[in-house]
Each structure stands twice: as structure tokens, then as C-alpha cells.
Design a protein around this motif. Structure first.
Motif, PDB file in Angstrom:
ATOM      1  N   GLN A 178      43.904  50.405  40.259  1.00 38.08           N
ATOM      2  CA  GLN A 178      43.159  49.636  41.243  1.00 38.08           C
ATOM      3  C   GLN A 178      41.752  50.211  41.439  1.00 38.08           C
ATOM      4  OE1 GLN A 178      44.256  46.722  42.970  1.00 38.08           O
ATOM      5  NE2 GLN A 178      42.045  46.708  43.228  1.00 38.08           N
ATOM      6  N   ARG A 187      44.869  42.841  43.558  1.00 35.63           N
ATOM      7  CA  ARG A 187      45.706  43.353  42.476  1.00 35.63           C
ATOM      8  C   ARG A 187      45.332  42.620  41.184  1.00 35.63           C
ATOM      9  NH1 ARG A 187      46.693  46.417  45.983  1.00 35.63           N
ATOM     10  NH2 ARG A 187      48.681  47.317  46.614  1.00 35.63           N
ATOM     11  N   ARG A 215      47.381  53.456  41.737  1.00 34.98           N
ATOM     12  CA  ARG A 215      46.152  53.671  42.514  1.00 34.98           C
ATOM     13  C   ARG A 215      44.942  53.817  41.603  1.00 34.98           C
ATOM     14  NH1 ARG A 215      49.868  56.945  45.176  1.00 34.98           N
ATOM     15  NH2 ARG A 215      48.996  58.878  44.321  1.00 34.98           N
ATOM     16  N   ASP A 236      38.121  48.461  41.086  1.00 34.87           N
ATOM     17  CA  ASP A 236      37.118  48.500  42.159  1.00 34.87           C
ATOM     18  C   ASP A 236      35.762  48.969  41.638  1.00 34.87           C
ATOM     19  OD1 ASP A 236      39.065  47.692  43.950  1.00 34.87           O
ATOM     20  OD2 ASP A 236      39.483  49.725  44.685  1.00 34.87           O
TER      21      ASP A 236
END
Length: 396
Positions: free
Chosen positions: A337, A22, A334, A341
Motif C-alpha cells: 500500500q 486497496r 503495508r 501511495d
């Protein structure tokens, strides 16, 4: 038996802070638009160092010299033992930069806003934009004045509230100059007109716009050509100045009053020597190198246009704060995140920071972002958006 320690985070915050990677409270080491976090090198698009001065050698060297001369801390408040010649130099420089009679510096920008509270007396009325920074809201609550909040940048709503309060003791309008969530500007010309028609003072929090906007970097008032129409400024050195600390600038009598009444000035250790020296050096660079402002606005334009071409809603911002409106809180989390990524570190804003159902990802762009950084940001959003369907979800 009730237990004061039994309180829990909201369901949204429990999701945002749960197991797994996170961005919240994640340690980062950043430099020149990039950062190292979690063992990965990412593009840093969540840093408010818009002009890239926190890494400028001239600013760093000034801080080092101050530490060598004065040490690392003043170990006292400004009132007793905690005032250095550096603080006085910085105050004179800030006042001159903004064309004000006087200024006072504080240890943080939040404390600069809290220092306003002695102005808000019983019987007075404070009118604040609903999107104002939390520290402005706290300052009003810490005072004894009545509080009226108007819908974000809704001048009709504000005018009705001002008219209803005509004849009351004293009125003041307080607003962010550049709103930190969505990157839009306060409608300063209209605010000035309303303040004058209804005998109200006007206070501008220039945390995100002083150093960035206007031909000389003096903020939203210079941007609109209204430098002489603002009654009092607050601001911070933690954005464009690449340091930490805050300030208030305005009439000498008002600043003198706050020096001896503001709790956030009187009861906290003063701004560290390194931070004060860094801010002095940064102010000189801001005044002499307008190309930094030109570059960060060019970066923002390219990122904003690229995101729009990908189908993302970037709102009304024309500044280096670029919001990506997602809407649904879960999808926004989402997406946030997923973008990380893909190698881009951003901020997320959900309720109560923004209205329920208006969750967004916030990009803060810098003059030090390269063309490669821009390409990586757009590719990360493109990839994450395709995977989650977030681009069309955020469209208005």
C-alpha cells in the motif's frame, strides 16, 4: 441450519480487502507504463504486457479491422459456428512459430491449460511443480490421473517420484516455463533428461515466456536450445501478445484429439475476432522486433539492481518479473500500500499463492517503461522501505 452462503474470506484477505485504498479490483486506465487509478497517475508495474504490444497501433488497428469485418463476437463455440478464418490463421502461425505440427486456440490462457485434462486418464500419473499456475493444478484435478507434486524446481524430488512410478500406465511432467510469482525459470535441461529416462511426456506452460525468452522469442525451450525436446506447449496471448486468448501446440494427432474432447474448447464461445486479429499482428511484431525483448530485460536489470542496492531481496529472477521478498504477510500488505501511495502500482502475493511467511511484492516490467519510470519505481520503494523498515525485513 448450515448455510452455503455463510462462508467468509480468510483473515488475510479480509485485511487486504478492507476499508481504505486497496489495489485489489481497483479500476485502472493504463498506457505505456503508466496508469490512472483512483484519480492519480501512477507508474504501472503490475502489467504482464511485457513487450508493450497492447498499445501498439499496428495491433490495435488489426483488432479494429476485425471488428469491422466480423463484429464483436463469434457467438458460438469453435465446434459449431464459432470458427473464423482468423482462428485458423492464428493456429497455423502459432504452430509454425513454435515448430509444431498443429495448434488450437482457446478463449483464454486458463482454458488452454484446462484443455489438457482429457489427456490425464485413469491409471496415468501427472507430475507437477508445486509452483505451477493454478490452471494447471485445476486441469489435473479435472482429469482422472494420479497427481504427484514435486518441490519447486527440485529435480531430486521429482526423480524419486518418477522412479517410484516406473511401470505405471503413462507419465507426464507439467511445469510453467517461467514461473509467474518469482520470475525464475524451470530447469528445462534436467526436466528433459528425467522425462526421457523415465518414459514421461513433457508439457510446458509458456504463458510468461513465449514471446519473451530466446533469440526468436519462442520461450524457455529456445532459451535452453531444446525446442525439439518439449512434447506439448500451452500458452496465452494475454502477456507478450497484448491480446487475450490461449493456445496448445504439439503433435497433430494430440491437437485433433483435444479439439473434440476438451470441455474448455467445446463448451465456451470462441476467441473474439478482435483478440484473434490482435494476436496475429503481435506475433509478426514479436518475430521481427527483437529490440523489444532487449529493452524489457534492460529495464528489469536496472530495477533489480537498484532494489538490491536499497537492501531489498529480489530472489533469483533474471527476467522482467522482479519479486521483492518481504516475508511477513502484514508487513508486505503495508509495504504494498505504501508503494502505491508513492505512485507505483504493483502486485502482492501472499499465502496460498506463495508459501506462508514468504509474502512478496511482484513487479512486472515492460519494454515501454522509460528511464523516468525506473527512477520513480526505485524512489517509491526507497521511501516506503525507510518508513516501514521493509528492506531489511525481507533480507535472506
Amino acid at each position: 441450519m448450515a448455510d452455503i452462503f455463510a462462508k467468509q474470506l480468510s483473515p488475510v484477505m479480509r485485511t487486504m480487502t478492507g476499508p481504505g485504498p486497496r489495489p485489489l479490483y481497483q479500476a485502472v486506465e493504463g498506457r505505456n507504463g503508466e496508469a490512472l487509478t483512483g484519480g492519480a497517475r501512477v507508474v504501472m508495474a503490475a502489467c504482464n504486457d511485457y513487450l508493450g504490444l497492447a498499445d501498439d497501433p499496428r495491433v490495435s488497428e488489426a483488432a479494429v479491422r476485425a471488428v469491422q469485418r466480423y463484429g464483436t463476437s463469434c457467438s458460438g463455440s469453435r465446434l459449431i459456428g464459432g470458427t473464423l478464418p482468423l482462428h485458423e490463421e492464428l493456429e497455423r502461425a502459432v504452430a509454425a512459430f513454435l515448430g509444431q505440427e498443429a495448434a488450437i486456440v482457446t478463449t483464454t490462457g486458463c482454458q488452454a491449460n484446462l484443455a489438457l485434462s482429457p489427456l490425464f486418464g485413469r491409471g496415468d500419473v501427472v507430475f507437477g511443480d508445486m509452483a505451477n499456475h493454478a490452471s494447471l493444478v485445476d486441469a489435473v484435478q479435472a482429469g482422472r490421473a494420479g497427481s504427484r507434486r514435486y518441490r519447486h524446481c527440485d529435480m531430486g524430488h521429482l526423480e524419486r517420484q518418477l522412479a517410484a512410478a516406473d511401470g505405471e500406465a503413462a507419465k507426464v511432467i507439467i511445469t510453467d516455463g517461467l514461473f509467474s510469482a518469482e520470475g525464475d525459470l524451470c530447469p528445462l535441461p534436467e526436466l528433459v533428461g528425467l522425462a526421457r529416462r523415465h518414459d514421461a511426456r513433457l508439457v510446458i506452460d509458456g504463458a510468461h515466456d513465449i514471446g519473451l525468452l530466446g533469440a526468436g522469442g519462442r520461450g524457455v525451450a529456445e532459451h535452453f536450445g531444446l525446442m525439439d525436446e518439449v512434447d506439448l506447449y500451452t500458452g496465452t496471448f494475454s502477456k507478450c501478445f497484448g491480446s487475450i486468448g490461449g493456445f496448445l501446440a504439439g503433435p497433430a494427432e494430440v491437437i485433433h484429439f483435444l479439439r473434440y474432447t476438451a470441455r474448455s474448447v467445446l463448451f465456451t464461445a470462441s476467441m473474439p475476432p478482435a483478440s484473434a486479429a490482435a494476436a496475429v499482428a503481435a506475433l509478426k511484431i514479436i518475430a521481427s522486433e527483437p529490440e523489444r525483448r532487449m529493452r524489457v530485460f534492460e529495464v528489469a536489470r536496472r530495477v533489480r539492481n537498484g532494489l538490491r542496492e536499497l537492501g531489498f531481496d529480489t530472489g533469483e529472477s533474471l527476467t522482467p518479473i522482479v519479486p521483492v521478498h518481504i516475508g511477513d504477510t502484514g508487513l508486505c500488505g503495508r509495504m504494498w500500500q505504501a508503494v502505491l501511495d508513492e505512485g507505483v502500482f504493483t502486485s502482492v502475493m501472499v499465502a496460498p499463492g506463495v508459501a506462508e511467511g514468504h509474502a512478496l511484492i511482484r513487479l512486472a516490467l515492460q519494454a515501454t517503461h522509460t528511464d523516468d519510470h525506473i527512477a520513480r519505481i526505485l524512489e517509491a520503494f526507497a521511501t516506503a522501505g525507510r518508513r516501514l523498515g521493509a528492506a531489511t525485513a525481507g533480507a535472506r
